[in-house]
Write an enzyme that holds these catalytic residues in place. Structure first.
Site, PDB file in Angstrom:
ATOM      1  CG  ASN A 118     -11.534 -21.060  12.965  1.00 53.49           C
ATOM      2  OD1 ASN A 118     -11.848 -20.356  12.152  1.00 53.49           O
ATOM      3  ND2 ASN A 118     -10.823 -22.212  12.502  1.00 53.49           N
ATOM      4  CE1 TYR A 120     -20.183 -25.152   7.453  1.00 52.64           C
ATOM      5  CE2 TYR A 120     -21.482 -23.450   6.333  1.00 52.64           C
ATOM      6  CZ  TYR A 120     -20.272 -23.715   7.199  1.00 52.64           C
ATOM      7  OH  TYR A 120     -19.203 -22.683   7.174  1.00 52.64           O
ATOM      8  CE  LYS A 175     -20.613 -23.062  10.577  1.00 59.35           C
ATOM      9  NZ  LYS A 175     -19.585 -22.809  11.774  1.00 59.35           N
ATOM     10  CB  THR A 195      -9.884 -21.242   3.530  1.00 56.18           C
ATOM     11  OG1 THR A 195     -11.138 -21.933   3.714  1.00 56.18           O
ATOM     12  CG2 THR A 195      -9.617 -19.867   4.020  1.00 56.18           C
ATOM     13  CG  ASP A 250     -13.155 -34.811  19.221  1.00 56.31           C
ATOM     14  OD1 ASP A 250     -14.097 -33.890  18.708  1.00 56.31           O
ATOM     15  OD2 ASP A 250     -13.469 -36.119  19.381  1.00 56.31           O
ATOM     16  CB  VAL A 251     -14.700 -28.908  18.971  1.00 54.95           C
ATOM     17  CG1 VAL A 251     -13.458 -28.137  18.836  1.00 54.95           C
ATOM     18  CG2 VAL A 251     -15.336 -29.287  17.651  1.00 54.95           C
TER      19      VAL A 251
END
Length: 259
Positions: free
Chosen positions: A87, A153, A157, A188, A60-61
């Protein structure tokens, strides 16, 4: 000789469309791969598929202790850690800023930004113990410009860019290089399926027809660049940003009539 013989690579979000591509490619290049992800079933299946030189670890990052356990797993299994690929990432359901709730904002920044920060923080000592290595942060072309309805988002980033530059300055003298890749629209599930709580996917808003290279990207396009940046071929590159978007950010490729 494969580029990553006797090296160990930790890939977060290692069961996703891009992540699994990265994992398979590093493994094919001789690396020991640690698949960090929260989906234990898919992670274990991928590790079983690859066989030797691969293991899954629950990661779990957003949790520093989970990162510490992942580094311990890498070092106890393979002896050292040489490469981190940050990633893992999540999208917000599209909404204008005024209608974006704080919980959504916090969740996106926790995974995309804090997760990257914790990865650098916790793995840096391990990379130092290995006498150096590489960190590659996977950002987005949304981190290079504004995109309506994706404020969390986009903000996450953009912030990864500054974090990358700072980490590169702090870790360069320890022979640890830190770089960023900004993928565009890659084919993806992350792009082609709606985010949780959304009814439309990001790919629904982008047609590749105007791109200079008129197709969606493939995970392998990103993976090939990643392998270069993580390898000794890029030993003089740090704090850099690489865009891989088929010309999306260039604007429309208008074709003049000829003849």
């Amino acid at each position: 000789m494969p580029r990553f013989d006797d090296q160990t690579v930790l890939v977060t979000g290692g069961t996703g469309g891009q992540g699994s591509s990265h994992v398979r490619a590093f493994h094919a290049e001789g690396a020991n791969v640690v698949i960090g992800a929260i989906d234990a079933e898919r992670g274990a299946a991928l590790a079983d598929e690859l066989g030797t030189r691969a293991r899954f670890t629950h990661l779990d990052v957003t949790d520093e202790s989970s990162w510490s356990a992942a580094v311990l797993a890498a070092e106890s299994t393979f002896g050292a850690l040489h490469v981190l690929v940050n990633n893992a990432g999540v999208q917000n359901p599209p909404a204008p800023i005024e209608k974006t709730d704080q919980a959504t904002w916090s969740r996106i920044l926790d995974v995309n930004l804090t997760g990257t920060f914790l990865g650098i923080k916790v793995t840096a000592p391990a990379l130092r113990r290995a006498a150096g290595g590489a960190i590659v942060n996977i950002a987005s072309t949304m981190g290079l410009g504004g995109t309506a309805h994706y404020a969390p988002y986009v903000a996450s980033k953009w912030a990864v860019r500054g974090l990358t530059h700072t980490a590169a300055l702090e870790l360069g003298r320890d022979h640890i290089r830190v770089n960023t890749i900004h993928p565009g629209v890659i084919a993806t599930p992350f792009i082609q399926e709606p985010a949780a709580g959304a009814t439309a996917a990001i790919a629904d808003f982008y047609s590749p027809e105007p791109f200079a290279i008129p197709r969606l990207g493939e995970p392998a396009d990103v993976t090939r660049l990643l392998l270069f940046l993580a390898s000794s071929d890029a030993s003089f590159i740090t704090g850099s940003e690489y865009v891989i978007d088929g010309g999306l950010l260039l604007g429309p490729a208008l074709q003049a009539e000829t003849g």
